[in-house]
Design an enzyme around this catalytic site. Sequence first.
Site, PDB file in Angstrom:
ATOM      1  N   LYS A  79       0.855  -1.199   0.000  1.00 56.79           N
ATOM      2  CA  LYS A  79       0.000   0.000   0.000  1.00 56.79           C
ATOM      3  C   LYS A  79       0.885   1.240   0.000  1.00 56.79           C
ATOM      4  O   LYS A  79       1.882   1.298   0.744  1.00 56.79           O
ATOM      5  CB  LYS A  79      -0.893  -0.028   1.247  1.00 56.79           C
ATOM      6  CG  LYS A  79      -1.887   1.132   1.326  1.00 56.79           C
ATOM      7  CD  LYS A  79      -2.739   1.031   2.589  1.00 56.79           C
ATOM      8  CE  LYS A  79      -3.795   2.095   2.691  1.00 56.79           C
ATOM      9  NZ  LYS A  79      -4.581   2.009   3.935  1.00 56.79           N
ATOM     10  N   SER A 154      -9.497   1.831   3.040  1.00 54.96           N
ATOM     11  CA  SER A 154      -8.682   2.601   2.134  1.00 54.96           C
ATOM     12  C   SER A 154      -7.646   1.771   1.389  1.00 54.96           C
ATOM     13  O   SER A 154      -7.102   2.237   0.387  1.00 54.96           O
ATOM     14  CB  SER A 154      -7.961   3.709   2.910  1.00 54.96           C
ATOM     15  OG  SER A 154      -7.131   3.132   3.915  1.00 54.96           O
ATOM     16  N   SER A 178      -9.632  -0.500   7.302  1.00 60.20           N
ATOM     17  CA  SER A 178      -9.080  -0.455   5.940  1.00 60.20           C
ATOM     18  C   SER A 178      -8.346  -1.684   5.460  1.00 60.20           C
ATOM     19  O   SER A 178      -7.958  -1.726   4.294  1.00 60.20           O
ATOM     20  CB  SER A 178      -8.178   0.751   5.794  1.00 60.20           C
ATOM     21  OG  SER A 178      -8.965   1.882   5.618  1.00 60.20           O
TER      22      SER A 178
HETATM   23  N1  GLN Z   1     -13.035   4.095   6.479  1.00 58.04           N
HETATM   24  C1  GLN Z   1     -12.357   4.579   7.639  1.00 58.04           C
HETATM   25  C2  GLN Z   1     -11.996   6.026   7.460  1.00 58.04           C
HETATM   26  O1  GLN Z   1     -12.330   6.555   6.471  1.00 58.04           O
HETATM   27  C3  GLN Z   1     -11.151   3.740   7.925  1.00 58.04           C
HETATM   28  C4  GLN Z   1      -9.952   4.095   7.172  1.00 58.04           C
HETATM   29  C5  GLN Z   1      -8.780   3.280   7.558  1.00 58.04           C
HETATM   30  O2  GLN Z   1      -8.887   2.256   8.246  1.00 58.04           O
HETATM   31  N2  GLN Z   1      -7.609   3.750   7.160  1.00 58.04           N
HETATM   32  O3  GLN Z   1     -11.392   6.619   8.287  1.00 58.04           O
END
Ligand code: GLN
Length: 481
Positions: A79, A154, A178
């Site tokens: 990532k 994400s 994420s």
């Molecule tokens: N969807 C969550 C957010 O927007 C989690 C994102 C993540 O785990 N990096 O913050």
Amino acid sequence: MNLDLLTVDSARTAVLEKETTATALVDGFYKKIEAEDGAIGAYLTLSKDRAYRQAARIDALADKGDDLPPLAGVPVAIKDVFTTKDVRTTAGSKILADFVAPYDATVVSRLEDAGAIILGKTNCDEFAMGSSNENSAFHPVRNPHDRSRVPGGSSGGSAAAIAAGTAVASLGSDTGGSIRQPAAFCGVVGLMPTYGRVSRYGLIAFASSLDHPGPFGKSVKDAAMMLQAIAGRDPLDSTTADVPVPNYREQIGQPVTGMKVGVPLEYFEEGIDLEVSTAVQFGIQELRNAGAEIVPISLPHTPYAIPTYYVIATAEASSNLARYDGVRYGLRAGDGKTLSEMYRRTRDAGFGAEVKRRIMLGTYVLSAGYYDAYYLKAQRVRSLLARDFDEAFAKVDVIITPTTPTPAFRLGEKADDPLAMYLADIFTVTADLAGIPGISIPCGKSKDGLPIGMQILGKHFDEATVLRFAHVAEHALAGKL
Ligand code: GLN
């Protein structure tokens, strides 16, 4: 050789037994990425020089007849929030579009030390803020199971690359879901380790008390082998814990007879798609058939998890993102007449809408007069959420829930409604707030053929038991999905 069928073990064995070379594997994966990734968008940057250098090193070891390290020759994707020396790291943001870090994240160097080959950097929501990968400043990622749908976020690129067969395994980061949520949407395995189990050194910070690096794989065993390589104390990250790392592979194949599965009833009620709850109940049933005892439990503070998460995560993000000012890293937009004008122009041009929204929200909840009402209160509720888990884990070995309330939604479906997007994290944020480990494994498909994920949560530093249950469930469900 069918690259789609390669696993961590079979890739290494193929190189060890000279059925192929690491260099040929890298060639094969780059051909596949060039032919197929245009339609998916999982990669932002390919690290070809680095990949071929590592492949040559592994091939030289194989030629000498040496035993190979545990991930030798395994093509992986990272990532784009983990720094990679000499390969650009963007965090999915325009503000870091040309940023090349001078050092490797610990997880990156550990994977390479274990013999893995880094193919490239995967697309993600900007600074890991999002649930659909639509917040990438570059382009969205499409779900390989249905290209009109999101892959989740994400870490959408890292999950989609596994589902599309353009990497054997990958790394993501989980701050509010994420890793687990995109794993569920893409039909792969995603493992969030305990906070402090895996180093954050070189992980571009979103919310430091919530960020958990972790692996994706096609199977529970692949995820376990990736975790083995990256887990453990790191002198470069003082929040990593000095807790011994067990041999995770030994858990694979161990029975769960007589062990206890907690099922929180409130996770199967309101707002959940019927196909999702049916598939997860089916997975739970398989564990019962395998000899586990099912125990109803309650996690009563769950309704407060989303607001708590979005107060704490945005507060920490507003502080972490203050470093992008046009001076120290990446983009500088014009010089401006004054220093603050230069900061403003840079941040205005460099950050996307969601990142700006969160900086504003985070600054607000930390400001004098509001700090006690929002930030401090959220920290108190965080303790209550953690206590819910402590009380449940006094009675059970693992807790099972759906990973997400619905299967993958359509691109654009929630893009204009941040609140609807935030609510999609309901089943995942609680584990991040409590710092406990969790995995998402495939447990079925919707009638439209979309994957459904089952989440297994464990006690602090007990990834081993999570993996044991995940493997039993995976095995029992094989052929039934
Ligand atoms: N969807 C969550 C957010 O927007 C989690 C994102 C993540 O785990 N990096 O913050």
